[in-house]
Design an enzyme around this catalytic site. Structure first.
Site, short mmCIF file in Angstrom:
data_model
loop_
_atom_site.label_atom_id
_atom_site.label_comp_id
_atom_site.label_asym_id
_atom_site.label_seq_id
_atom_site.Cartn_x
_atom_site.Cartn_y
_atom_site.Cartn_z
N ARG A 194 44.20 42.20 54.25
CA ARG A 194 45.26 41.71 54.58
C ARG A 194 45.05 39.96 54.54
O ARG A 194 43.96 39.45 54.90
CB ARG A 194 45.62 42.22 55.88
CG ARG A 194 45.54 43.66 55.99
CD ARG A 194 46.26 44.33 56.71
NE ARG A 194 46.13 45.80 57.08
CZ ARG A 194 46.97 46.72 56.29
NH1 ARG A 194 47.95 46.57 55.67
NH2 ARG A 194 46.46 47.83 56.53
N ASP A 202 54.27 48.64 51.13
CA ASP A 202 55.62 47.86 51.11
C ASP A 202 55.36 46.30 51.27
O ASP A 202 55.98 45.55 50.86
CB ASP A 202 56.58 48.55 51.98
CG ASP A 202 56.42 48.49 53.39
OD1 ASP A 202 55.08 48.73 53.84
OD2 ASP A 202 57.27 48.50 54.28
N ASP A 246 49.95 57.76 53.34
CA ASP A 246 51.10 58.56 54.04
C ASP A 246 52.29 59.13 53.53
O ASP A 246 53.08 59.64 53.84
CB ASP A 246 51.60 57.30 54.99
CG ASP A 246 50.68 56.76 55.92
OD1 ASP A 246 49.80 57.67 56.31
OD2 ASP A 246 50.56 55.91 56.45
P1 ATP Z 1 49.84 49.47 54.08
O1 ATP Z 1 51.00 50.48 53.58
O2 ATP Z 1 48.52 49.72 54.05
O3 ATP Z 1 50.24 48.77 55.50
P2 ATP Z 1 51.12 47.20 52.92
O4 ATP Z 1 51.09 46.37 51.56
O5 ATP Z 1 52.25 47.58 53.47
O6 ATP Z 1 50.01 48.37 53.09
P3 ATP Z 1 50.44 44.71 54.76
O7 ATP Z 1 49.54 44.32 55.49
O8 ATP Z 1 51.97 44.90 55.18
O9 ATP Z 1 50.23 46.13 54.01
O10 ATP Z 1 50.67 43.71 53.27
C1 ATP Z 1 49.58 43.20 52.78
C2 ATP Z 1 49.39 41.91 52.42
O11 ATP Z 1 50.52 41.51 51.65
C3 ATP Z 1 49.50 41.11 53.53
O12 ATP Z 1 48.18 40.68 54.16
C4 ATP Z 1 49.98 39.72 52.97
O13 ATP Z 1 49.10 38.94 52.60
C5 ATP Z 1 50.92 40.10 51.94
N1 ATP Z 1 52.41 40.37 52.42
C6 ATP Z 1 53.15 41.01 52.97
N2 ATP Z 1 54.29 40.89 53.63
C7 ATP Z 1 54.51 39.57 53.02
C8 ATP Z 1 55.46 38.89 53.19
N3 ATP Z 1 56.61 38.93 53.50
N4 ATP Z 1 55.38 37.69 52.48
C9 ATP Z 1 54.18 37.17 51.78
N5 ATP Z 1 53.13 37.94 51.82
C10 ATP Z 1 53.16 39.27 52.31
#
Ligand code: ATP
Length: 363
Positions: free
Chosen positions: A74, A105, A152
């Site tokens: 992250r 997402d 999930d």
């Molecule tokens: P999981 O389903 O495991 O939570 P994810 O991709 O939704 O996966 P997040 O922690 O929400 O996991 O996002 C991963 C990374 O993507 C973040 O640490 C950040 O670097 C980037 N990211 C997420 N949302 C944004 C955003 N709105 N703007 C810029 N970067 C983002």
């Protein structure tokens, strides 16, 4: 050839390696230069040794491994424009204008934002004399294809996310193991499985593991759930069953939106039925271990299709998510999927569970 980079971001899941492998090999096959970006967006921001060119053999012997060999993270920096500016500079330096992002997402939302900002980021880099106007012109378009890696199965727009099937295998193995010991001692087991907003794992595990009861977020328990549960468990024991299995999703709730936990369920069973009752929380075991054949094929197909989508894209092409629709790999507009996924989360937060299920089902 075109420069493509592949990275994994957010929580890991089984099958990500198959996807990385397919991106690398399909990219090389089509004459592209393919790069790994290590540690997700953090590696993109940090650059240097985090962005390395892949070759055909650098993805040998990874398809059977769980997790992601290129690391995931992250990254707070990427949420700030300053971080994205650094990332853009690192990509331009390597001639990378195509990204395959494998994540949830959040990761896909970040990618979309990055693409929207791309030309203004390049302008700023020219102004700062970090890149030349010629580079800005040459690399003016950033193309993005997303793959959804998540155990999930919580993403709208695809029938199955990469990792879900393997996680189910892990859960089923655990249930089968528990059933044998529960049988010997006539015990009741409550098993907590992952799924904060999405009860897919819990529901399918309950059906395939022959559980007696299941609690999922999308179907909040009625106020009389304790009576219903006890009656059901009693019925099964009276009918000669020597054990009971109850599956509870992490995000299980009642009609008031209050959490229902394994501890609460245990107390109900012990207080009312005096059964010897144990809790098993599967936790990260579900995310680990070898990917199933299904996830290997899913990751492989999605990865190959992502590269095809990038190669066929022109200036007007919107970023897409590669989805499984029936048995087909299809391209769906990225933001449409992200928006719908967020709408589901909102409906859940608003306690509009039927709406959430409908929204998820429509995608
Ligand atoms: P999981 O389903 O495991 O939570 P994810 O991709 O939704 O996966 P997040 O922690 O929400 O996991 O996002 C991963 C990374 O993507 C973040 O640490 C950040 O670097 C980037 N990211 C997420 N949302 C944004 C955003 N709105 N703007 C810029 N970067 C983002």
């Amino acid at each position: 050839g075109k420069g493509i980079a592949v990275f994994t971001s957010g929580g890991d899941s089984q099958g990500m390696n198959a996807a990385v492998r397919a991106v690398v090999r399909m990219g090389i096959y089509l004459g592209c230069k393919v790069y790994f970006i290590r540690e997700g967006y953090q590696g993109m921001v940090d650059g240097g040794e985090h962005i390395i060119e892949a070759n055909w053999s650098s993805v040998s012997s990874i398809i059977h491994k769980g997790g992601t060999i290129i690391g995931s993270a992250r990254c707070q920096d990427f949420r700030e424009r300053q971080g994205r500016l650094k990332a853009a500079k690192n990509l331009v330096d390597k001639g990378i204008t195509n990204l395959v992002v494998i994540g949830g997402d959040g990761s896909l939302t970040g990618a979309d934002l990055f693409r929207q900002e791309w030309s203004s980021l390049l302008e700023e880099l020219v102004k700062n004399k970090e890149i030349t106007p010629e580079q800005k012109e040459k690399y003016r378009i950033l193309q993005i294809a997303g793959l959804v890696g998540s155990i999930d199965n919580d993403f709208c727009g695809t029938d199955m996310t990469i990792g879900t099937d393997s996680a189910l295998h892990r859960i089923i193995e655990a249930i089968d193991a528990i059933v044998s010991t529960a049988y010997s001692h006539q015990r009741t087991f409550i098993m907590e499985v992952m799924g904060r907003h999405c009860g897919y794992l819990a529901l399918v595990a309950a059906l395939t593991g022959e559980a007696d009861f299941v609690f999922i977020p999308e179907w909040p328990a009625d106020s009389n759930w304790k009576d219903v549960l006890c009656k059901k468990l009693m019925q099964e024991r009276t009918a000669g069953q020597r054990l009971n299995i109850i599956i509870v999703a992490e995000g299980a709730i009642d009609r008031n939106g209050e959490p229902i936990t394994a501890e609460m369920i245990k107390k109900v069973v012990v207080d009312n039925l005096h059964q010897d009752t144990r809790i098993t929380v599967l936790g990260h075991v579900q995310r680990g271990g070898r990917p199933s054949a299904f996830d290997r094929i899913l990751g492989s197909r999605m990865g190959a299709e992502a590269v095809m989508a990038l190669m066929e894209a022109d200036e007007k092409t919107e970023p897409c998510v590669i989805s499984l629709d029936g048995n087909q790999a299809v391209r769906v507009p990225l933001m449409q999927c992200v928006k719908q996924t967020k709408a589901v989360a909102q409906a859940m937060a608003d306690k509009q569970w039927e709406k959430a299920v409908q929204l998820r089902g429509k995608s």
